[in-house]
Design a protein around this motif. Structure first.
Motif, PDB file in Angstrom:
ATOM      1  N   GLU A 176      35.479   6.979  49.743  1.00 23.71           N
ATOM      2  CA  GLU A 176      35.383   6.529  51.124  1.00 23.71           C
ATOM      3  C   GLU A 176      34.785   5.128  51.193  1.00 23.71           C
ATOM      4  OE1 GLU A 176      33.630   8.133  55.433  1.00 23.71           O
ATOM      5  OE2 GLU A 176      33.342   9.299  53.577  1.00 23.71           O
ATOM      6  N   MET A 177      35.430   4.256  51.973  1.00 26.83           N
ATOM      7  CA  MET A 177      34.973   2.867  52.088  1.00 26.83           C
ATOM      8  C   MET A 177      33.830   2.752  53.086  1.00 26.83           C
ATOM      9  SD  MET A 177      37.140  -0.517  53.252  1.00 26.83           S
ATOM     10  CE  MET A 177      36.947  -0.181  55.001  1.00 26.83           C
ATOM     11  N   ASN A 178      32.905   1.866  52.774  1.00 18.13           N
ATOM     12  CA  ASN A 178      31.814   1.544  53.685  1.00 18.13           C
ATOM     13  C   ASN A 178      32.145   0.301  54.506  1.00 18.13           C
ATOM     14  OD1 ASN A 178      29.400   1.403  54.987  1.00 18.13           O
ATOM     15  ND2 ASN A 178      28.144   1.065  53.188  1.00 18.13           N
ATOM     16  N   TYR A 179      32.572  -0.769  53.820  1.00 15.45           N
ATOM     17  CA  TYR A 179      32.900  -2.016  54.517  1.00 15.45           C
ATOM     18  C   TYR A 179      33.746  -2.909  53.618  1.00 15.45           C
ATOM     19  CZ  TYR A 179      28.918  -3.597  51.697  1.00 15.45           C
ATOM     20  OH  TYR A 179      28.055  -3.857  50.660  1.00 15.45           O
ATOM     21  N   ILE A 180      34.368  -3.892  54.241  1.00 17.71           N
ATOM     22  CA  ILE A 180      35.067  -4.949  53.522  1.00 17.71           C
ATOM     23  C   ILE A 180      34.065  -6.065  53.263  1.00 17.71           C
ATOM     24  CG2 ILE A 180      36.839  -6.749  53.701  1.00 17.71           C
ATOM     25  CD1 ILE A 180      38.521  -4.773  55.298  1.00 17.71           C
ATOM     26  N   LEU A 181      34.089  -6.608  52.055  1.00 13.52           N
ATOM     27  CA  LEU A 181      33.168  -7.679  51.684  1.00 13.52           C
ATOM     28  C   LEU A 181      33.956  -8.969  51.476  1.00 13.52           C
ATOM     29  CD1 LEU A 181      30.318  -8.641  50.756  1.00 13.52           C
ATOM     30  CD2 LEU A 181      30.981  -7.968  48.438  1.00 13.52           C
ATOM     31  N   ALA A 182      33.556 -10.028  52.156  1.00 16.56           N
ATOM     32  CA  ALA A 182      34.147 -11.352  51.961  1.00 16.56           C
ATOM     33  C   ALA A 182      33.213 -12.169  51.078  1.00 16.56           C
ATOM     34  CB  ALA A 182      34.356 -12.046  53.297  1.00 16.56           C
ATOM     35  N   ARG A 183      33.782 -12.799  50.042  1.00 10.36           N
ATOM     36  CA  ARG A 183      32.984 -13.585  49.098  1.00 10.36           C
ATOM     37  C   ARG A 183      33.526 -15.008  49.040  1.00 10.36           C
ATOM     38  NH1 ARG A 183      32.392  -9.608  43.922  1.00 10.36           N
ATOM     39  NH2 ARG A 183      34.655  -9.753  43.992  1.00 10.36           N
ATOM     40  N   PHE A 184      32.616 -15.964  48.806  1.00  8.17           N
ATOM     41  CA  PHE A 184      32.951 -17.368  49.008  1.00  8.17           C
ATOM     42  C   PHE A 184      32.640 -18.270  47.816  1.00  8.17           C
ATOM     43  CE2 PHE A 184      31.030 -15.657  53.042  1.00  8.17           C
ATOM     44  CZ  PHE A 184      32.237 -15.260  53.609  1.00  8.17           C
ATOM     45  N   MET A 185      32.175 -17.710  46.704  1.00 10.96           N
ATOM     46  CA  MET A 185      31.653 -18.539  45.622  1.00 10.96           C
ATOM     47  C   MET A 185      32.740 -19.041  44.699  1.00 10.96           C
ATOM     48  SD  MET A 185      28.792 -19.693  44.650  1.00 10.96           S
ATOM     49  CE  MET A 185      29.537 -21.219  44.166  1.00 10.96           C
ATOM     50  N   GLY A 186      32.648 -20.315  44.310  1.00 11.55           N
ATOM     51  CA  GLY A 186      33.527 -20.895  43.306  1.00 11.55           C
ATOM     52  C   GLY A 186      32.941 -20.751  41.916  1.00 11.55           C
ATOM     53  N   LEU A 187      33.730 -21.095  40.921  1.00 10.67           N
ATOM     54  CA  LEU A 187      33.287 -21.031  39.534  1.00 10.67           C
ATOM     55  C   LEU A 187      32.810 -22.410  39.101  1.00 10.67           C
ATOM     56  CD1 LEU A 187      33.039 -19.468  36.862  1.00 10.67           C
ATOM     57  CD2 LEU A 187      35.360 -20.174  36.338  1.00 10.67           C
ATOM     58  N   GLN A 188      31.497 -22.546  38.927  1.00 10.42           N
ATOM     59  CA  GLN A 188      30.843 -23.786  38.508  1.00 10.42           C
ATOM     60  C   GLN A 188      30.802 -24.847  39.602  1.00 10.42           C
ATOM     61  OE1 GLN A 188      32.828 -24.793  34.829  1.00 10.42           O
ATOM     62  NE2 GLN A 188      31.857 -23.141  33.698  1.00 10.42           N
TER      63      GLN A 188
ATOM     64  N   GLY B  75      31.635 -21.128  27.499  1.00 10.74           N
ATOM     65  CA  GLY B  75      31.725 -22.152  28.527  1.00 10.74           C
ATOM     66  C   GLY B  75      31.532 -21.643  29.936  1.00 10.74           C
ATOM     67  N   LEU B  76      31.227 -20.348  30.117  1.00 16.91           N
ATOM     68  CA  LEU B  76      30.895 -19.854  31.453  1.00 16.91           C
ATOM     69  C   LEU B  76      29.702 -20.637  31.997  1.00 16.91           C
ATOM     70  CD1 LEU B  76      31.088 -17.920  33.836  1.00 16.91           C
ATOM     71  CD2 LEU B  76      29.741 -16.273  32.534  1.00 16.91           C
ATOM     72  N   PHE B  77      28.688 -20.804  31.165  1.00 14.88           N
ATOM     73  CA  PHE B  77      27.605 -21.736  31.472  1.00 14.88           C
ATOM     74  C   PHE B  77      28.044 -23.094  30.930  1.00 14.88           C
ATOM     75  CE2 PHE B  77      24.666 -17.884  30.769  1.00 14.88           C
ATOM     76  CZ  PHE B  77      24.906 -17.426  32.051  1.00 14.88           C
ATOM     77  N   SER B  78      28.376 -24.026  31.802  1.00 16.77           N
ATOM     78  CA  SER B  78      28.897 -25.321  31.377  1.00 16.77           C
ATOM     79  C   SER B  78      27.868 -26.063  30.539  1.00 16.77           C
ATOM     80  CB  SER B  78      29.284 -26.161  32.591  1.00 16.77           C
ATOM     81  OG  SER B  78      28.130 -26.577  33.293  1.00 16.77           O
ATOM     82  N   TYR B  79      28.330 -27.082  29.813  1.00 18.86           N
ATOM     83  CA  TYR B  79      27.408 -27.826  28.950  1.00 18.86           C
ATOM     84  C   TYR B  79      26.316 -28.487  29.777  1.00 18.86           C
ATOM     85  CZ  TYR B  79      29.401 -32.372  30.230  1.00 18.86           C
ATOM     86  OH  TYR B  79      29.784 -33.491  30.919  1.00 18.86           O
ATOM     87  N   LYS B  80      26.613 -28.905  31.016  1.00 14.88           N
ATOM     88  CA  LYS B  80      25.587 -29.502  31.869  1.00 14.88           C
ATOM     89  C   LYS B  80      24.498 -28.493  32.194  1.00 14.88           C
ATOM     90  CE  LYS B  80      28.558 -32.935  34.115  1.00 14.88           C
ATOM     91  NZ  LYS B  80      29.124 -33.395  35.408  1.00 14.88           N
ATOM     92  N   VAL B  81      24.920 -27.269  32.534  1.00 14.42           N
ATOM     93  CA  VAL B  81      23.958 -26.216  32.861  1.00 14.42           C
ATOM     94  C   VAL B  81      23.088 -25.900  31.653  1.00 14.42           C
ATOM     95  CG1 VAL B  81      23.739 -23.761  33.424  1.00 14.42           C
ATOM     96  CG2 VAL B  81      25.342 -25.206  34.701  1.00 14.42           C
ATOM     97  N   VAL B  82      23.703 -25.792  30.486  1.00 18.79           N
ATOM     98  CA  VAL B  82      22.949 -25.465  29.270  1.00 18.79           C
ATOM     99  C   VAL B  82      21.968 -26.579  28.936  1.00 18.79           C
ATOM    100  CG1 VAL B  82      23.097 -24.999  26.804  1.00 18.79           C
ATOM    101  CG2 VAL B  82      24.758 -23.979  28.356  1.00 18.79           C
ATOM    102  N   LEU B  83      22.390 -27.826  29.040  1.00 18.82           N
ATOM    103  CA  LEU B  83      21.502 -28.944  28.724  1.00 18.82           C
ATOM    104  C   LEU B  83      20.342 -29.021  29.713  1.00 18.82           C
ATOM    105  CD1 LEU B  83      24.013 -31.756  27.680  1.00 18.82           C
ATOM    106  CD2 LEU B  83      22.631 -30.280  26.203  1.00 18.82           C
TER     107      LEU B  83
END
Length: 566
Positions: free
Chosen positions: A195-207, A538-546
């Motif tokens: 049984e569903m509770n609600y619809i979830l809208a998500r807005f996040m991009g990757l990196q 590369g999920l964590f980009s080189y900038k994030v890791v540095l």
């Protein structure tokens, strides 16, 4: 205190005077045509006929052919995109994306994409909820729009190898010749079992990337007309935009700059949903027709809204919404930097009061932080090379998908090699380079000045991150250390040194909290192993890791200063 009060007043004034009301979104009033029985039949045929659609199984290729035939039977222009990929060092060749196009009659040059993936992990059977349900619903929507005239061109896209790095979406963006016509993307990923509770809208991009406000509000209004709907609250939105990790194809489209929104559903029984997700029990009979109805009608109303709205706005991705108001991108960017103003002011005064001779003789802490960073970077470079040499399991962009057995059986050799590289590099640097760069005399004034230089490095790091467009991350991860570390003072008394050390370590509390929340939210197995894979893939980009390595170097250096006896 004066600086903090001034910042508070300026921020309050900016929020009060520069906030803008969220405009009423467009909501289609067209009578919906969605038929639950047809959608369910689509899901059933896909999942029962091709129950093992992993990228390594013949069912994957056969399912792609079935999808193309279904779209062609509706009279749509069909196409495929072929690409090669891999997962866990195992190659997957001749994978296919499949799409069908229904041309618009009023603005055919403007294209709307509705998409989901049809692949599943090898350890899943049928994959009815993730994401056979979405495929069945999109096929029903393709039937509806193929049978009537509509304004804009609609492309119905079924991607492959989403489970291991969103490679289908990436290849579609790279290969499709008319990407400049794409004005909006609706991504569907996962309809819950039970049984569903609600619809979830998500807005996040990757990196990078975030759903523009106009598309966000249109989605919430359309879905809300059919079902209870939820989206990200302001606190979690700030967190999402600080870490910029997305787990669906929507993230890849947003990263490429296309206005995109993702919808999914959440069950009333979340524990059961968590148990059945990515398992052999994700089967058709566990889907509820009522959920298909609400989810499918919501998707149709969103799609009709995108087709009927007179003008599809471009929309910025850097705004911040709270309640029924939002701050434009330039305002939130200014406020993010403003939050650090008292820290910058205190640091400037601190340097002004310092003796010039002491400042000149205090480079010991700068060198220490730099060498720690260099040692960590050496380990990271090796980590990126190990998958390419076959010494470590390899995935495209993302580590193995959630619940994959690989995540629960870490490879210890790569971890040991990286750790040894960091330790040996650090040992060489501190034995050979450090003495030569810190040969000048040290005294109490120089030790205090060293603390100032570490704080200055922290300020520079904050400015670099902010200038890169990651102001959310700058505030989330570095505001706390900025305001805690300014209180650290070299001392001779043990209680004060304990307090100093506590202040230094608490500065890294947000980093530790993020790791805990991330690893408890997602079913990713052994924490340290997943983090290692994420950095290697590369999920964590080189900038994030540095940035993380620089922050870790500053934390270790400041902890040393805090614990040192004056």
């Amino acid at each position: 205190m004066i600086a903090l009060t001034a910042v508070g007043l300026i921020a309050a004034a900016a929020v009060t005077w520069l906030s803008r009301p969220v405009t009423q979104p467009y909501l289609s009033a067209t009578l919906l045509q969605f038929e639950t029985e047809r959608a369910y039949a689509n899901i059933e045929e896909l999942c029962l006929s091709y129950p093992e659609r992993s990228i390594f199984h013949p069912d994957n290729r056969e399912a792609a052919a079935w999808l193309k035939n279904r779209l062609a039977a509706l009279g749509l222009e069909t196409g495929t995109q072929e690409f090669n990929s891999w997962a866990g060092d195992k190659p997957a060749e001749n994978l296919l994306n499949v799409y069908g196009i229904s041309r618009g009659t009023v603005k055919p040059e403007e294209m709307i994409v509705i998409t989901s993936h049809f692949d599943i992990p090898a350890f899943v059977y049928q994959g009815a909820a993730d994401a056979g349900s979405d495929i069945g619903i999109i096929l029903e929507l393709a039937r509806i729009f193929a049978s009537e005239e509509h304004n804009r061109t609609i492309l119905f896209l079924f991607t492959n190898n989403e489970e291991y790095g969103m490679q289908g979406a990436r290849n579609f963006i790279e290969q499709f010749a008319d990407m400049e016509q794409v004005k909006a993307v609706l991504s569907m990923d996962y309809m819950n079992m039970g049984e569903m509770n609600y619809i979830l809208a998500r807005f996040m991009g990757l990196q990078k990337g975030y759903t523009p406000l106009w598309l966000r509000e249109l989605t919430l209004a359309a879905a809300g007309a059919e079902s209870p709907v939820r989206s990200t609250d302001p606190f979690m939105e700030w967190v999402d935009r600080s870490v910029t990790i997305a787990s669906t194809d929507a993230g890849m489209f947003l990263r490429a700059g296309y206005p995109t929104v993702n919808i999914t559903t959440r069950a009333i029984d979340l524990e059961r949903q968590r148990l059945l997700y990515h398992s052999r029990e994700d089967t058709v009979e566990k889907l509820e027709p009522a959920t298909i109805t609400a989810y499918g009608r919501a998707a149709e109303r969103i799609l009709r809204g995108l087709d009927e709205i007179p003008v599809l706005p471009a929309g910025e991705m850097s705004y911040f919404k709270y309640g029924h108001q939002y701050l434009p991108g330039w305002v939130i960017t200014f406020l993010q930097l403003l939050l650090f103003a008292p820290f910058f002011a205190v640091l400037a005064v601190d340097f002004r009061l310092a003796a010039p001779a002491a400042l000149g003789a205090s480079r010991r802490e700068i060198v220490r932080a730099g060498l720690l960073f260099a040692a960590g970077t050496a380990g990271y470079l090796l980590l990126r090379l190990l998958p390419l040499t076959g010494a470590m399991v390899r995935y495209p962009l993302y580590p193995a998908t959630q619940k994959d057995p690989v995540l629960y059986h870490p490879q210890y050799l790569p971890a040991v090699l990286v750790l040894l590289t960091v330790l040996l590099t650090g040992l060489v640097l501190f034995k050979v380079v450090y003495p030569r760069l810190t040969a000048m005399p040290q005294n109490q004034e120089a030790a205090e000045a060293g603390r100032r230089w570490v704080l200055l490095l922290l300020a520079v790091l904050v400015l670099v991150i902010w200038a890169e467009g990651s102001g959310f991350a700058a505030v989330t991860f570095f505001l706390l250390p900025a305001y805690l570390w300014i209180w650290i003072k070299p001392a001779s008394r043990l209680p004060r040194r304990i307090l100093n050390l506590a202040l230094a370590v608490l500065g890294g509390a947000v980093f530790f909290a993020f790791i805990y929340i991330f690893t408890t939210t997602y079913q990713i197995g052994v924490t340290w192993w997943y983090i290692l894979l994420a950095a290697a893939c590369g999920l964590f980009s080189y900038k994030v890791v540095l940035v993380f390595l620089a922050a870790a170097a500053l934390l270790i250096t400041m902890s040393g200063i805090a614990a040192r006896r004056r």
